[in-house]
Design an enzyme around this catalytic site. Structure first.
Site, PDB file in Angstrom:
ATOM      1  N   TYR A 141      10.848  19.973 -19.031  1.00 59.74           N
ATOM      2  CA  TYR A 141       9.963  18.838 -18.771  1.00 59.74           C
ATOM      3  C   TYR A 141       8.850  19.190 -17.795  1.00 59.74           C
ATOM      4  O   TYR A 141       7.794  18.583 -17.811  1.00 59.74           O
ATOM      5  CB  TYR A 141      10.771  17.662 -18.190  1.00 59.74           C
ATOM      6  CG  TYR A 141      11.469  16.810 -19.224  1.00 59.74           C
ATOM      7  CD1 TYR A 141      12.435  17.358 -20.064  1.00 59.74           C
ATOM      8  CD2 TYR A 141      11.180  15.465 -19.349  1.00 59.74           C
ATOM      9  CE1 TYR A 141      13.088  16.566 -20.995  1.00 59.74           C
ATOM     10  CE2 TYR A 141      11.826  14.670 -20.278  1.00 59.74           C
ATOM     11  CZ  TYR A 141      12.788  15.226 -21.098  1.00 59.74           C
ATOM     12  OH  TYR A 141      13.428  14.438 -22.011  1.00 59.74           O
ATOM     13  N   ASP A 223      25.777  22.421 -28.417  1.00 61.93           N
ATOM     14  CA  ASP A 223      25.951  21.982 -29.810  1.00 61.93           C
ATOM     15  C   ASP A 223      27.371  21.488 -30.036  1.00 61.93           C
ATOM     16  O   ASP A 223      27.602  20.450 -30.666  1.00 61.93           O
ATOM     17  CB  ASP A 223      25.559  23.101 -30.802  1.00 61.93           C
ATOM     18  CG  ASP A 223      26.158  24.462 -30.465  1.00 61.93           C
ATOM     19  OD1 ASP A 223      26.780  24.601 -29.388  1.00 61.93           O
ATOM     20  OD2 ASP A 223      25.997  25.389 -31.280  1.00 61.93           O
ATOM     21  N   ASP A 247      19.069  14.506 -21.780  1.00 58.03           N
ATOM     22  CA  ASP A 247      18.305  13.464 -22.469  1.00 58.03           C
ATOM     23  C   ASP A 247      18.902  13.213 -23.845  1.00 58.03           C
ATOM     24  O   ASP A 247      19.166  12.069 -24.232  1.00 58.03           O
ATOM     25  CB  ASP A 247      16.845  13.912 -22.592  1.00 58.03           C
ATOM     26  CG  ASP A 247      16.002  12.904 -23.344  1.00 58.03           C
ATOM     27  OD1 ASP A 247      16.111  11.705 -23.024  1.00 58.03           O
ATOM     28  OD2 ASP A 247      15.250  13.307 -24.258  1.00 58.03           O
ATOM     29  N   ASP A 251      21.539   9.803 -25.209  1.00 62.67           N
ATOM     30  CA  ASP A 251      21.258   8.887 -26.325  1.00 62.67           C
ATOM     31  C   ASP A 251      22.414   8.919 -27.326  1.00 62.67           C
ATOM     32  O   ASP A 251      22.849   7.888 -27.837  1.00 62.67           O
ATOM     33  CB  ASP A 251      19.961   9.281 -27.061  1.00 62.67           C
ATOM     34  CG  ASP A 251      18.736   8.521 -26.557  1.00 62.67           C
ATOM     35  OD1 ASP A 251      18.693   8.209 -25.351  1.00 62.67           O
ATOM     36  OD2 ASP A 251      17.827   8.239 -27.368  1.00 62.67           O
TER      37      ASP A 251
HETATM   38  C1  IPM Z   1      14.807   8.942 -20.918  1.00 65.73           C
HETATM   39  C2  IPM Z   1      13.581   8.913 -21.770  1.00 65.73           C
HETATM   40  C3  IPM Z   1      12.467   9.698 -21.087  1.00 65.73           C
HETATM   41  C4  IPM Z   1      12.965  11.107 -20.896  1.00 65.73           C
HETATM   42  C5  IPM Z   1      11.142   9.669 -21.853  1.00 65.73           C
HETATM   43  C6  IPM Z   1      10.636   8.275 -22.058  1.00 65.73           C
HETATM   44  C7  IPM Z   1      10.104  10.528 -21.196  1.00 65.73           C
HETATM   45  O1  IPM Z   1      13.863   9.386 -23.045  1.00 65.73           O
HETATM   46  O2  IPM Z   1      14.738   8.504 -19.748  1.00 65.73           O
HETATM   47  O3  IPM Z   1      15.844   9.385 -21.393  1.00 65.73           O
HETATM   48  O4  IPM Z   1      12.913  11.924 -21.808  1.00 65.73           O
HETATM   49  O5  IPM Z   1      13.436  11.413 -19.789  1.00 65.73           O
HETATM   50 MG    MG Z   2      15.919   9.764 -23.382  1.00 64.40          MG
END
Ligand code: IPM
Ligand code: MG
Length: 361
Positions: A141, A223, A247, A251
């Site tokens: 990042y 993975d 990240d 999710d």
């Molecule tokens: C998160 C989001 C952010 C990230 C994006 C919006 C930049 O996906 O907080 O997980 O990747 O950190």
């Molecule tokens: Mg995210």
């Protein structure tokens, strides 16, 4: 206690869910006699519109002056074609870096009352209770060099995964400490079969493990971790990993909780010289432009983030626990938003926020 909080509603559903988190904070402050001092600021797309920058200097100053910052979400499709440096997300990365909140804590719980909201079988998700610790201020990042350039007449792109030893040490140490306060099992996730980055990460994890003999450390490749999260989620306690892996895995893990609208997060760093923990608190979900303004957004991730703020930045454990208990009461009552697939009519964002306040009493 005096609570000086900066509120950055941001874009999309950010303002809607943040309003409910603020409603709960106001309710709790009134009940327990805390003095709530809220300041508003701009971040993300709305900040670009009003100031030309996704992270204006005014927001930086306010964030550094506040005890804690509550953030909604940033991002909007109108900026989709712009390079990363001009996008709303740049504001988010900017504030994380400015506050030096290197550890992003993302708890994922499969609440009994929401088991049917998960697309996974009940017997797989039941009991899952994971804390993902995501490194937040390093890696791909932020790494330099980066960019698209012409090399030998061809467009060539570079992103760099860069970590200093100290950056790896501090987040791992935080994760070990957190594991000590839980079930004492830490899974460090990497790609050590391919990346030098991960090889150093793994070596440092093994070194720090010596400081925490009561914590069982396990290494899992990213993975494989992605698969195990779905196959046997109850086998995890604390997961620690670098920025991008965290990240993606967080999710994925949100599926265990029924919806990404359930996942709060707390981003913290080392305590300040004053002893204060100046954190950044934000739901894991994004700005969800497709449902913005429709009163459909689930505010529980934002409300949970407010609870995490009381816990980590202010040490108000009882108040935080009350909010979390009230959230559970509301989930059990079935008064939840559409993302959780309730049996009856879905509740609106505001109805959920008010129900949490009512359950706190
Ligand atoms: C998160 C989001 C952010 C990230 C994006 C919006 C930049 O996906 O907080 O997980 O990747 O950190
Ligand atoms: Mg995210």
């Amino acid at each position: 206690m005096k609570l000086n909080i900066l509120v950055l509603p941001g874009d999309g559903i950010g303002p809607e869910v943040t309003s409910e988190a603020v409603r709960v904070l106001e309710h709790v402050s009134a009940k327990w006699g805390h003095e709530l001092n809220l300041t508003d600021g701009l971040l993300g797309g709305i900040a670009i519109h009003k100031t030309g920058s996704p992270f204006p200097a005014d927001t930086r100053e306010k964030a550094l002056a506040a005890d804690a910052t509550l953030l909604g979400a940033v991002g909007s499709p109108e900026f989709d074609d712009l390079p990363p440096a001009q996008r709303p997300e740049k504001g988010l990365l900017g504030i994380r870096k400015a506050l030096d909140v290197f550890a992003n804590l993302r708890p994922v719980q499969a609440f009994e009352s929401l088991l049917d909201s998960s697309p996974l079988k009940n017997e797989i998700v039941r009991g899952a209770d994971i804390l993902i610790v995501r490194e937040l201020t390093g890696g791909l990042y932020f790494g330099q060099p980066r960019g698209i350039e012409m090399v030998d007449g061809e467009e060539t792109v570079t992103n760099s995964m860069v970590y200093k030893r100290s950056e790896i040490e501090r987040v791992l140490r935080m994760a070990f400490k957190l594991a000590q306060g839980r079930r004492k099992h830490l899974t460090s996730v990497d790609k050590a079969n391919v990346l030098e980055n991960s090889q150093l990460w793994r070596k440092i994890a093994n070194e720090i493990a010596l400081e925490f003999p009561d914590v069982k450390l396990e290494h899992v490749l990213v993975d494989n971790c992605a698969m195990q999260l779905i196959l046997r989620p109850t086998s995890f306690d604390v997961i620690v990993t670098e920025n991008l892996f965290g990240d993606i895995l967080s999710d994925e893990a949100s599926v265990l909780a029924g919806s990404i609208g359930m996942l709060p997060s707390a981003s913290i760093g080392d305590p300040l010289p004053s002893g204060a923990w100046r954190g950044l608190y934000e739901p894991v979900h994004g700005s969800a432009p497709d449902i913005a303004g429709q009163k459909k957004a689930n505010p529980l991730a934002a409300i949970g983030s407010a609870a995490a703020m009381l816990n980590y930045s202010f040490g108000l454990k009882e108040e935080a626990a009350e909010i979390e208990a009230a959230m559970q009461t509301v989930m059990t009552s079935g008064k939840v938003t559409a993302d959780l697939r309730p049996k009856g009519t879905p509740a609106t964002t505001e109805e959920v926020g008010k129900a949490v306040c009512a359950a706190i009493g």
